[in-house]
Design a protein around this motif. Structure first.
Motif, PDB file in Angstrom:
ATOM      1  N   GLY A  39       0.795  -1.218   0.000  1.00  0.00           N
ATOM      2  CA  GLY A  39       0.000   0.000   0.000  1.00  0.00           C
ATOM      3  C   GLY A  39       0.828   1.268   0.000  1.00  0.00           C
ATOM      4  N   ASP A  40       2.178   1.126   0.019  1.00  0.00           N
ATOM      5  CA  ASP A  40       3.069   2.288   0.010  1.00  0.00           C
ATOM      6  C   ASP A  40       3.393   2.642  -1.439  1.00  0.00           C
ATOM      7  OD1 ASP A  40       5.170   4.120   0.177  1.00  0.00           O
ATOM      8  OD2 ASP A  40       6.031   3.180   1.959  1.00  0.00           O
ATOM      9  N   ILE A  41       2.649   3.581  -2.015  1.00  0.00           N
ATOM     10  CA  ILE A  41       2.800   3.941  -3.418  1.00  0.00           C
ATOM     11  C   ILE A  41       4.202   4.494  -3.691  1.00  0.00           C
ATOM     12  CG2 ILE A  41       2.001   5.485  -5.254  1.00  0.00           C
ATOM     13  CD1 ILE A  41       0.009   3.369  -4.804  1.00  0.00           C
ATOM     14  N   ASP A  42       4.705   5.352  -2.800  1.00  0.00           N
ATOM     15  CA  ASP A  42       6.026   5.959  -3.011  1.00  0.00           C
ATOM     16  C   ASP A  42       7.112   4.892  -3.093  1.00  0.00           C
ATOM     17  OD1 ASP A  42       4.906   8.472  -3.005  1.00  0.00           O
ATOM     18  OD2 ASP A  42       5.275   8.829  -0.874  1.00  0.00           O
ATOM     19  N   PHE A  43       7.024   3.876  -2.229  1.00  0.00           N
ATOM     20  CA  PHE A  43       7.994   2.782  -2.278  1.00  0.00           C
ATOM     21  C   PHE A  43       7.943   2.079  -3.623  1.00  0.00           C
ATOM     22  CE2 PHE A  43       8.580  -1.830  -1.978  1.00  0.00           C
ATOM     23  CZ  PHE A  43       9.899  -1.899  -1.567  1.00  0.00           C
ATOM     24  N   LEU A  44       6.733   1.748  -4.078  1.00  0.00           N
ATOM     25  CA  LEU A  44       6.590   1.004  -5.326  1.00  0.00           C
ATOM     26  C   LEU A  44       7.073   1.829  -6.515  1.00  0.00           C
ATOM     27  CD1 LEU A  44       5.721  -1.499  -6.825  1.00  0.00           C
ATOM     28  CD2 LEU A  44       3.382  -0.588  -6.885  1.00  0.00           C
ATOM     29  N   VAL A  45       6.716   3.105  -6.554  1.00  0.00           N
ATOM     30  CA  VAL A  45       7.158   3.963  -7.658  1.00  0.00           C
ATOM     31  C   VAL A  45       8.683   4.016  -7.709  1.00  0.00           C
ATOM     32  CG1 VAL A  45       7.243   6.362  -8.479  1.00  0.00           C
ATOM     33  CG2 VAL A  45       5.062   5.349  -7.783  1.00  0.00           C
ATOM     34  N   GLY A  46       9.324   4.092  -6.539  1.00  0.00           N
ATOM     35  CA  GLY A  46      10.783   4.093  -6.480  1.00  0.00           C
ATOM     36  C   GLY A  46      11.378   2.803  -7.022  1.00  0.00           C
ATOM     37  N   GLU A  47      10.762   1.666  -6.669  1.00  0.00           N
ATOM     38  CA  GLU A  47      11.239   0.373  -7.144  1.00  0.00           C
ATOM     39  C   GLU A  47      11.068   0.236  -8.657  1.00  0.00           C
ATOM     40  OE1 GLU A  47      12.565  -2.487  -5.170  1.00  0.00           O
ATOM     41  OE2 GLU A  47      13.021  -0.594  -4.148  1.00  0.00           O
ATOM     42  N   ILE A  48       9.909   0.665  -9.160  1.00  0.00           N
ATOM     43  CA  ILE A  48       9.667   0.594 -10.607  1.00  0.00           C
ATOM     44  C   ILE A  48      10.670   1.468 -11.356  1.00  0.00           C
ATOM     45  CG2 ILE A  48       8.035   1.138 -12.455  1.00  0.00           C
ATOM     46  CD1 ILE A  48       5.767   0.496 -10.462  1.00  0.00           C
ATOM     47  N   THR A  49      10.871   2.684 -10.851  1.00  0.00           N
ATOM     48  CA  THR A  49      11.808   3.613 -11.488  1.00  0.00           C
ATOM     49  C   THR A  49      13.206   3.011 -11.589  1.00  0.00           C
ATOM     50  OG1 THR A  49      10.548   5.511 -10.654  1.00  0.00           O
ATOM     51  CG2 THR A  49      12.820   5.935 -11.358  1.00  0.00           C
ATOM     52  N   ALA A  50      13.643   2.348 -10.511  1.00  0.00           N
ATOM     53  CA  ALA A  50      14.975   1.737 -10.502  1.00  0.00           C
ATOM     54  C   ALA A  50      15.054   0.580 -11.490  1.00  0.00           C
ATOM     55  CB  ALA A  50      15.314   1.258  -9.090  1.00  0.00           C
ATOM     56  N   LYS A  51      14.025  -0.272 -11.519  1.00  0.00           N
ATOM     57  CA  LYS A  51      14.034  -1.421 -12.421  1.00  0.00           C
ATOM     58  C   LYS A  51      13.986  -0.984 -13.886  1.00  0.00           C
ATOM     59  CE  LYS A  51      13.930  -5.017  -9.565  1.00  0.00           C
ATOM     60  NZ  LYS A  51      14.923  -6.120  -9.597  1.00  0.00           N
ATOM     61  N   GLU A  90     -26.245  10.815 -14.651  1.00  0.00           N
ATOM     62  CA  GLU A  90     -25.706  11.486 -13.468  1.00  0.00           C
ATOM     63  C   GLU A  90     -25.130  10.499 -12.459  1.00  0.00           C
ATOM     64  OE1 GLU A  90     -25.365  14.694 -13.307  1.00  0.00           O
ATOM     65  OE2 GLU A  90     -26.396  14.977 -15.232  1.00  0.00           O
ATOM     66  N   ASN A  91     -25.427   9.207 -12.642  1.00  0.00           N
ATOM     67  CA  ASN A  91     -24.897   8.182 -11.724  1.00  0.00           C
ATOM     68  C   ASN A  91     -23.690   7.448 -12.309  1.00  0.00           C
ATOM     69  OD1 ASN A  91     -26.401   6.800 -13.703  1.00  0.00           O
ATOM     70  ND2 ASN A  91     -26.809   5.081 -12.331  1.00  0.00           N
ATOM     71  N   PHE A  92     -23.208   7.885 -13.488  1.00  0.00           N
ATOM     72  CA  PHE A  92     -22.101   7.244 -14.187  1.00  0.00           C
ATOM     73  C   PHE A  92     -20.909   8.189 -14.119  1.00  0.00           C
ATOM     74  CE2 PHE A  92     -21.457   3.957 -17.712  1.00  0.00           C
ATOM     75  CZ  PHE A  92     -20.081   4.070 -17.700  1.00  0.00           C
ATOM     76  N   PHE A  93     -19.965   7.892 -13.208  1.00  0.00           N
ATOM     77  CA  PHE A  93     -18.856   8.808 -12.935  1.00  0.00           C
ATOM     78  C   PHE A  93     -17.586   8.399 -13.677  1.00  0.00           C
ATOM     79  CE2 PHE A  93     -21.403   9.161  -8.914  1.00  0.00           C
ATOM     80  CZ  PHE A  93     -21.881  10.432  -9.169  1.00  0.00           C
ATOM     81  N   MET A  94     -16.961   9.373 -14.340  1.00  0.00           N
ATOM     82  CA  MET A  94     -15.745   9.160 -15.122  1.00  0.00           C
ATOM     83  C   MET A  94     -14.556   9.807 -14.414  1.00  0.00           C
ATOM     84  SD  MET A  94     -17.164   7.645 -17.758  1.00  0.00           S
ATOM     85  CE  MET A  94     -16.072   7.746 -19.169  1.00  0.00           C
ATOM     86  N   VAL A  95     -13.431   9.081 -14.353  1.00  0.00           N
ATOM     87  CA  VAL A  95     -12.239   9.547 -13.632  1.00  0.00           C
ATOM     88  C   VAL A  95     -11.061   9.634 -14.593  1.00  0.00           C
ATOM     89  CG1 VAL A  95     -10.646   9.049 -11.733  1.00  0.00           C
ATOM     90  CG2 VAL A  95     -13.066   8.425 -11.531  1.00  0.00           C
ATOM     91  N   LEU A  96     -10.317  10.735 -14.514  1.00  0.00           N
ATOM     92  CA  LEU A  96      -9.132  10.925 -15.337  1.00  0.00           C
ATOM     93  C   LEU A  96      -8.034  11.489 -14.463  1.00  0.00           C
ATOM     94  CD1 LEU A  96      -8.514  10.482 -18.378  1.00  0.00           C
ATOM     95  CD2 LEU A  96      -8.944  12.914 -18.722  1.00  0.00           C
ATOM     96  N   SER A  97      -6.763  11.119 -14.755  1.00  0.00           N
ATOM     97  CA  SER A  97      -5.651  11.544 -13.920  1.00  0.00           C
ATOM     98  C   SER A  97      -4.451  11.933 -14.774  1.00  0.00           C
ATOM     99  CB  SER A  97      -5.247  10.411 -12.958  1.00  0.00           C
ATOM    100  OG  SER A  97      -4.077  10.729 -12.247  1.00  0.00           O
ATOM    101  N   ASP A  98      -3.516  12.683 -14.180  1.00  0.00           N
ATOM    102  CA  ASP A  98      -2.245  12.975 -14.819  1.00  0.00           C
ATOM    103  C   ASP A  98      -1.332  11.750 -14.763  1.00  0.00           C
ATOM    104  OD1 ASP A  98      -2.958  15.588 -15.388  1.00  0.00           O
ATOM    105  OD2 ASP A  98      -2.200  16.356 -13.473  1.00  0.00           O
ATOM    106  N   TYR A  99      -0.167  11.855 -15.395  1.00  0.00           N
ATOM    107  CA  TYR A  99       0.780  10.737 -15.452  1.00  0.00           C
ATOM    108  C   TYR A  99       1.973  10.929 -14.521  1.00  0.00           C
ATOM    109  CZ  TYR A  99      -1.488   8.934 -19.659  1.00  0.00           C
ATOM    110  OH  TYR A  99      -2.392   8.414 -20.548  1.00  0.00           O
ATOM    111  N   ILE A 100       2.556   9.793 -14.141  1.00  0.00           N
ATOM    112  CA  ILE A 100       3.913   9.792 -13.623  1.00  0.00           C
ATOM    113  C   ILE A 100       4.747   8.988 -14.619  1.00  0.00           C
ATOM    114  CG2 ILE A 100       3.421  10.084 -11.157  1.00  0.00           C
ATOM    115  CD1 ILE A 100       3.585   7.057 -10.828  1.00  0.00           C
ATOM    116  N   THR A 101       5.906   9.514 -14.993  1.00  0.00           N
ATOM    117  CA  THR A 101       6.788   8.841 -15.943  1.00  0.00           C
ATOM    118  C   THR A 101       8.012   8.332 -15.202  1.00  0.00           C
ATOM    119  OG1 THR A 101       6.045  10.277 -17.749  1.00  0.00           O
ATOM    120  CG2 THR A 101       8.125   9.120 -18.078  1.00  0.00           C
ATOM    121  N   PHE A 102       8.320   7.072 -15.417  1.00  0.00           N
ATOM    122  CA  PHE A 102       9.427   6.443 -14.677  1.00  0.00           C
ATOM    123  C   PHE A 102      10.756   6.729 -15.392  1.00  0.00           C
ATOM    124  CE2 PHE A 102       5.673   3.657 -14.013  1.00  0.00           C
ATOM    125  CZ  PHE A 102       5.502   3.912 -12.664  1.00  0.00           C
TER     126      PHE A 102
END
Length: 392
Positions: free
Chosen positions: A295-307, A380-392
């Motif tokens: 559940g630690d996103i920062d840890f996982l992002v760091g590991e992915i970036t290194a790999k 009105e009950n159909f919700f759409m989600v969009l997000s920015d990117y992180i690039t490794f």
């Protein structure tokens, strides 16, 4: 001593003996200290919430998110899965939803992904009960139909991604964009509409669009066959089009082999079908997540970036910073609790959904509502989600 007095004495001895051998009374609980409120008895949940996800092989993220909710809320949560071959086993999907609804204490059911058969399952439940809140995430059915059946629908903004994925691929230097899918997924209206946006955006930006057909994981060859195809076909595509090629697949089980093959071939990977640092990356890159880092996103992002850096892919791989399908499972449960506790303005409370998603994501989440351009219907009950990117 008279016989009467002797009899009374003997009776008294017998009664004393029975009292001494019998169960002893529990001591009375200590009275609270002066000014201290008496301890409240813990209240059992007044309801239960059912969660249905895919199995680990088809959608590990959703499955793990369901387990997390079970760990958090205990017996209040009931877990079910739909079969891997859900296209051929629709009746099993329906039966599993009905099995949860058969418990009268189940007052909400969260289904992620809402595969074909979900609408029919909701209809079956409605025939016997009308008090169950249904939340459907990542629908695999016609949007008008699922929006008319479920109380709330969650969906990553598939149409918005038609623009953002191509823009991200261009930012990475893509000259070619390969889109892997199969007829079943192309029968899903949103996925087909997004494919058309991909194609038109590629034409607009001068990127070659390649519409590649892969085996359906629910077909005869199953998930292993589909994964093997990706491992074999990606190198062929890179040889044909070069390393300035971005790859995308509409299927969850294809993400691991796709990431692995693209990294080995030196190509580009702008986003998974279900964007999240957890989706495909850990398995493809051999990342083990320690128990204390789950559940630690920062840890996982760091590991992915290194790999990725070790494989020479820095700047060529990206995703969303939030595990969107996990957010749909967790957010669906938290919203159900808020609704059942009377903490929402109505059955559909957009502001409450935004509040819950923002808390889970750790960053602001803004929701849009879905308009079907083919029918002109807005839900009105159909919700759409969009997000920015992180690039490794």
């Amino acid at each position: 001593m008279s016989k009467k007095i002797l009899a009374l004495l003997m009776l008294a001895v017998m009664l004393f003996s029975l009292a001494a051998c019998g169960p002893q009374a529990e001591p009375a609980p200590a009275a609270p200290a002066e000014g201290e409120a008496p301890a409240a008895e813990p209240e059992a949940p007044a309801y239960k919430i059912g969660i249905m996800t895919g199995t680990v092989s088809q959608g590990e993220e959703e499955y793990r998110a369901a387990e997390k909710m079970k760990e958090k809320y205990g017996d209040m949560i009931i877990l079910q899965t739909y079969p891997d071959n859900f296209m051929k086993e629709t009746e099993t999907t329906i039966a599993n939803v009905l099995s949860m609804a058969s418990d009268p204490e189940v007052k909400a059911i969260v289904i992620v992904q809402a595969v074909p058969g979900t609408s029919a399952a909701i209809d079956k439940v409605r025939e016997i009960r009308d008090d169950v809140l249904f939340i459907a995430g990542v629908p695999g059915e016609d949007p008008d139909m699922i929006a008319s059946k479920a109380d709330i629908v969650f969906q990553a903004d598939e149409l918005g991604m038609g623009y953002t994925i191509i823009e991200q691929a261009q930012n990475m230097g893509a000259k070619t964009f390969v889109h892997y899918s199969f007829p079943r997924h192309m029968s899903y209206q949103l996925l087909a509409m997004r494919r058309d946006i991909f194609k038109s955006e590629c034409e607009r930006l001068g990127i070659t669009f390649v519409d590649a057909t892969a085996p359906d994981p629910t077909g005869d060859a199953g998930v292993p066959g589909a994964q093997q195809f990706i491992l074999e076909d990606v190198p062929r595509k890179i040889q044909e089009y070069g390393t300035e090629t971005a790859f995308f697949s509409t299927n969850c089980s294809m993400q691991e082999p796709l990431i692995k093959s693209v990294l080995e071939g030196g190509a580009l990977y702008p986003q998974q079908c279900c964007p999240s640092p957890y989706h495909g990356y850990p398995g493809a890159l051999g990342i083990e997540i320690p128990e204390d880092k789950k559940g630690d996103i920062d840890f996982l992002v760091g590991e992915i970036t290194a790999k990725i850096a070790e494989g020479g892919g820095t700047g060529k791989f990206s995703t969303w910073p939030i595990p969107v399908n996990m957010m749909f499972v967790e957010g669906g449960v938290e919203y159900s609790i808020a609704y059942l506790n009377g903490e929402t303005a109505d059955k559909v409370d957009k502001a409450k959904v935004e509040e819950i998603f923002t808390e889970i994501a750790g960053s602001p989440i803004t929701l849009g509502t879905f308009t079907n351009e083919s029918t002109g219907n807005t839900f009105e009950n159909f919700f759409m989600v969009l997000s920015d990117y992180i690039t490794f």
